[in-house]
Write a protein that holds these residues in place. Structure first.
Motif, PDB file in Angstrom:
ATOM      1  N   VAL A 133     -47.044 -20.536  54.426  1.00  0.00           N
ATOM      2  CA  VAL A 133     -46.726 -19.632  55.535  1.00  0.00           C
ATOM      3  C   VAL A 133     -45.207 -19.466  55.659  1.00  0.00           C
ATOM      4  N   GLY A 134     -44.489 -20.559  55.452  1.00  0.00           N
ATOM      5  CA  GLY A 134     -43.029 -20.474  55.466  1.00  0.00           C
ATOM      6  C   GLY A 134     -42.509 -19.471  54.448  1.00  0.00           C
ATOM      7  N   ARG A 135     -43.064 -19.515  53.250  1.00  0.00           N
ATOM      8  CA  ARG A 135     -42.627 -18.589  52.204  1.00  0.00           C
ATOM      9  C   ARG A 135     -43.061 -17.167  52.507  1.00  0.00           C
ATOM     10  N   ALA A 136     -44.248 -16.997  53.093  1.00  0.00           N
ATOM     11  CA  ALA A 136     -44.716 -15.645  53.426  1.00  0.00           C
ATOM     12  C   ALA A 136     -43.764 -14.979  54.419  1.00  0.00           C
ATOM     13  N   TYR A 137     -43.220 -15.789  55.315  1.00  0.00           N
ATOM     14  CA  TYR A 137     -42.276 -15.237  56.301  1.00  0.00           C
ATOM     15  C   TYR A 137     -40.831 -15.267  55.796  1.00  0.00           C
ATOM     16  N   LYS A 140     -36.161 -19.877  56.129  1.00  0.00           N
ATOM     17  CA  LYS A 140     -35.143 -20.546  55.327  1.00  0.00           C
ATOM     18  C   LYS A 140     -34.567 -21.777  55.990  1.00  0.00           C
ATOM     19  N   THR A 141     -34.476 -21.725  57.287  1.00  0.00           N
ATOM     20  CA  THR A 141     -33.753 -22.796  57.975  1.00  0.00           C
ATOM     21  C   THR A 141     -34.622 -23.367  59.095  1.00  0.00           C
ATOM     22  N   THR A 142     -34.181 -24.509  59.598  1.00  0.00           N
ATOM     23  CA  THR A 142     -34.717 -25.006  60.863  1.00  0.00           C
ATOM     24  C   THR A 142     -33.538 -25.104  61.825  1.00  0.00           C
ATOM     25  N   PRO A 143     -33.646 -24.415  62.992  1.00  0.00           N
ATOM     26  CA  PRO A 143     -34.726 -23.491  63.335  1.00  0.00           C
ATOM     27  C   PRO A 143     -34.596 -22.155  62.614  1.00  0.00           C
ATOM     28  N   ASP A 144     -35.748 -21.453  62.457  1.00  0.00           N
ATOM     29  CA  ASP A 144     -35.775 -20.055  62.016  1.00  0.00           C
ATOM     30  C   ASP A 144     -36.876 -19.441  62.866  1.00  0.00           C
ATOM     31  N   MET A 145     -36.587 -18.307  63.486  1.00  0.00           N
ATOM     32  CA  MET A 145     -37.431 -17.815  64.586  1.00  0.00           C
ATOM     33  C   MET A 145     -37.983 -16.421  64.284  1.00  0.00           C
ATOM     34  N   TYR A 146     -39.232 -16.197  64.679  1.00  0.00           N
ATOM     35  CA  TYR A 146     -39.905 -14.907  64.489  1.00  0.00           C
ATOM     36  C   TYR A 146     -40.626 -14.559  65.784  1.00  0.00           C
ATOM     37  N   CYS A 201     -30.601 -26.322  58.985  1.00  0.00           N
ATOM     38  CA  CYS A 201     -30.884 -27.048  57.750  1.00  0.00           C
ATOM     39  C   CYS A 201     -31.835 -26.192  56.920  1.00  0.00           C
ATOM     40  N   SER A 202     -31.855 -26.410  55.632  1.00  0.00           N
ATOM     41  CA  SER A 202     -32.841 -25.706  54.824  1.00  0.00           C
ATOM     42  C   SER A 202     -34.242 -26.225  55.150  1.00  0.00           C
ATOM     43  N   VAL A 203     -35.222 -25.334  55.067  1.00  0.00           N
ATOM     44  CA  VAL A 203     -36.616 -25.781  55.177  1.00  0.00           C
ATOM     45  C   VAL A 203     -36.905 -26.666  53.971  1.00  0.00           C
ATOM     46  N   LYS A 204     -37.511 -27.829  54.222  1.00  0.00           N
ATOM     47  CA  LYS A 204     -37.670 -28.811  53.138  1.00  0.00           C
ATOM     48  C   LYS A 204     -38.937 -28.538  52.335  1.00  0.00           C
ATOM     49  N   TYR A 205     -38.965 -27.379  51.671  1.00  0.00           N
ATOM     50  CA  TYR A 205     -40.137 -26.998  50.857  1.00  0.00           C
ATOM     51  C   TYR A 205     -40.357 -27.998  49.729  1.00  0.00           C
TER      52      TYR A 205
ATOM     53  N   GLY B 100     -34.950 -26.296  46.173  1.00  0.00           N
ATOM     54  CA  GLY B 100     -36.281 -25.703  46.178  1.00  0.00           C
ATOM     55  C   GLY B 100     -36.179 -24.196  45.983  1.00  0.00           C
ATOM     56  N   PRO B 101     -36.850 -23.409  46.809  1.00  0.00           N
ATOM     57  CA  PRO B 101     -36.782 -21.951  46.665  1.00  0.00           C
ATOM     58  C   PRO B 101     -35.530 -21.351  47.318  1.00  0.00           C
ATOM     59  N   LEU B 102     -34.668 -22.191  47.889  1.00  0.00           N
ATOM     60  CA  LEU B 102     -33.479 -21.725  48.599  1.00  0.00           C
ATOM     61  C   LEU B 102     -32.229 -22.083  47.806  1.00  0.00           C
TER      62      LEU B 102
END
Lengths: 205, 283
Positions: A133-137, A140-146, A201-205, B100-102
């Motif tokens: 879901v993170g990639r679909a949206y 990139k970061t925390t926080p990242d808001m929609y 921070c980057s999302v820790k994918y 990662g992807p970033l």
């Protein structure tokens, strides 16, 4: 207005190639229906985005160990927003996309303990350990808001506010883009700032 | 070979910010920040180069002024005597740091961020000048930790030609990779759609283009997708860059500004070059 957010086209052979793999193609576009998903919350209950048609929905990407997130939680800024807008009928979904073993990846019970201790005001905490879901949206970061309106259309994507820092003292000086988007949508107005560069921070994918 | 006026006088009181833990927070890296000077004394009216020095442990990084997908750049809050003035940081060429992807734009290793110290009036007339700053930086590996330190640098004045300090080489090396406007280079956006754009760069004669790997770093966050592949083709003195736009800024880009960095494929191929690019100056 339909515009691709952080979209990436297919790769083609190149004379000289400099780079890592590109981010997954994001499906989320401002002004278009928000990508559908179903995620399970920290109490084991599945939630589909389509369950919330008719309601305004906030998606908040989080990682409790990120200092940018801590700025907004230790100050209670995030909880205040969650409580204020859920009281107005908004659905607020706090999402964690940390891969298993990465920073911010916690068991559901741990999430619930944190949420109780810090008085989270979100509707649900959703776990997205494979990052789909993170990639679909394009998170990139925390926080990242929609922010998604009652008809399911994505109306805001980006930073929580206008000052990219970990310093709580900046909160009072910052323009909160999420609050502005919610206020506009709830009053039937246009969202003035639809997209911003998220910070954190980057999302820790 | 110790220069008493340089690093010995830079006082670093590193203070990792309080980092209350919910869970296993990473051990904060021990970053001994300092203010350093290229020369052992200051010269009124001259370009006095000083720098924030951040020696990072292996695998940790800090950020360029455009940090890419996440992070924030280092910053300084100065406390200066009357007549002293410190410029903005002259940013050395960044590196792409994938995660990662970033991807981020930043620096690893011993990071040196140069600035000019200008002296006039009371400061220029004094025997010694002491400048103080609080430096703030976000240092990340997989996790990110905000740190800060109270720093000071005190140097004597001299009419001319002070000797180098131990930090001189590092400052010059950092300045050597800072973007420069180079006569004969120009750039123009030749094509763009919602997703991609093509930047055509005409290079001046001289520099061997083929022996370097070229990469463009935009000044404005969100203009380009940091993790996306950059396709670079070279035809004679023209570099054509096929770039993936970021989704953040609405509409077509009127201009693209940033730095084109050419890193030698092998050390024998010479130095890294960093060309300041502004597509509105292209032709």
């Amino acid at each position: 207005m339909k515009r691709s957010i952080r979209s990436v086209l297919a790769l083609v052979a190149a004379t000289t190639v400099v780079a890592a793999l590109p981010a997954a193609a994001a499906d989320a576009k401002i002004g278009a229906p928000a990508p559908g998903f179903t995620l399970t919350d920290t109490n084991g209950t599945p939630h589909a985005l389509s369950d919330f048609v008719g309601k305004v929905v906030v998606l908040e990407w989080t990682n409790p160990d990120c200092p940018f997130v801590r700025k907004h939680y230790d100050s209670k800024n995030m909880q205040s927003l969650q409580k204020k807008y859920t009281a107005e009928g908004v659905v607020w979904l706090t999402i964690n996309s940390s891969a298993p073993g990465k920073q911010g990846s916690y068991a559901p019970e741990k999430w619930n303990a944190m949420a109780a201790k810090q008085s989270f005001g979100s509707t649900a905490i959703l776990l997205d350990p494979d990052g789909t879901v993170g990639r679909a949206y394009g998170a990139k970061t925390t926080p990242d808001m929609y922010v998604i309106d009652a008809s399911g259309v994505l109306r805001y994507a980006g930073a929580i506010d206008s000052i990219a820092s970990t310093d709580r003292a900046d909160l009072a000086k910052a323009t909160n883009y999420v609050a502005a988007a919610l206020d506009a949508i709830l009053s039937g107005a246009e969202v003035a700032t639809e997209v911003t560069q998220p910070y954190g921070c980057s999302v820790k994918y | 070979m110790r220069n008493p006026a340089s690093i010995a006088l830079a006082v670093a009181l590193a203070a990792a910010s309080a980092f209350a833990t919910l869970a296993a927070a990473p051990k904060p890296p021990d970053v001994r920040a300092s203010l350093v000077s290229e020369k052992a004394a200051l010269v009124p009216g001259a370009d006095n180069w000083i720098a924030l020095r951040l020696p990072l442990p292996e695998h940790w990084h800090v950020y360029w002024h455009n940090p890419g997908d996440s992070g924030v750049p280092p910053r300084l809050e100065w406390r200066l005597p009357e007549g002293a003035d410190v410029s903005a940081i002259t940013w050395p060429a960044p590196k792409r740091i994938p995660f990662g992807p970033l991807a981020n734009y930043g620096y690893e290793g011993t990071v040196v961020l140069p600035m000019r110290l200008g002296l006039s009036g009371a400061a220029a007339a004094s025997n010694r000048v002491r400048i103080e700053a609080t430096a703030h930086w976000l240092v990340c590996r997989e996790a990110c930790i905000p740190q800060h330190a109270a720093l000071a640098l005190e140097l004597p004045m001299r009419a001319a030609n002070p000797p180098d300090t131990a930090a001189a080489d590092g400052i010059r090396a950092a300045l050597a990779t800072a973007p420069r406007e180079v006569p004969g280079w120009s750039a123009v956006i030749v094509r763009q759609d919602d997703a991609r754009l093509t930047l055509r760069v005409s290079a001046a004669a001289g520099l061997d283009l083929e022996s370097r790997r070229w990469e463009f770093f935009p000044d404005t966050p969100g203009t380009l997708e940091p993790s996306a592949e950059q396709r670079v083709s070279i035809d004679g003195r023209v570099l054509t860059l096929d770039l993936v736009k970021g989704g953040v800024l609405p509409g077509p880009l009127d201009a693209l500004r940033g730095v084109l960095v050419g890193r030698p494929v092998s050390p024998a191929d010479g130095a890294t070059v960093a060309i300041a690019i502004d597509s509105t100056r292209g032709s």
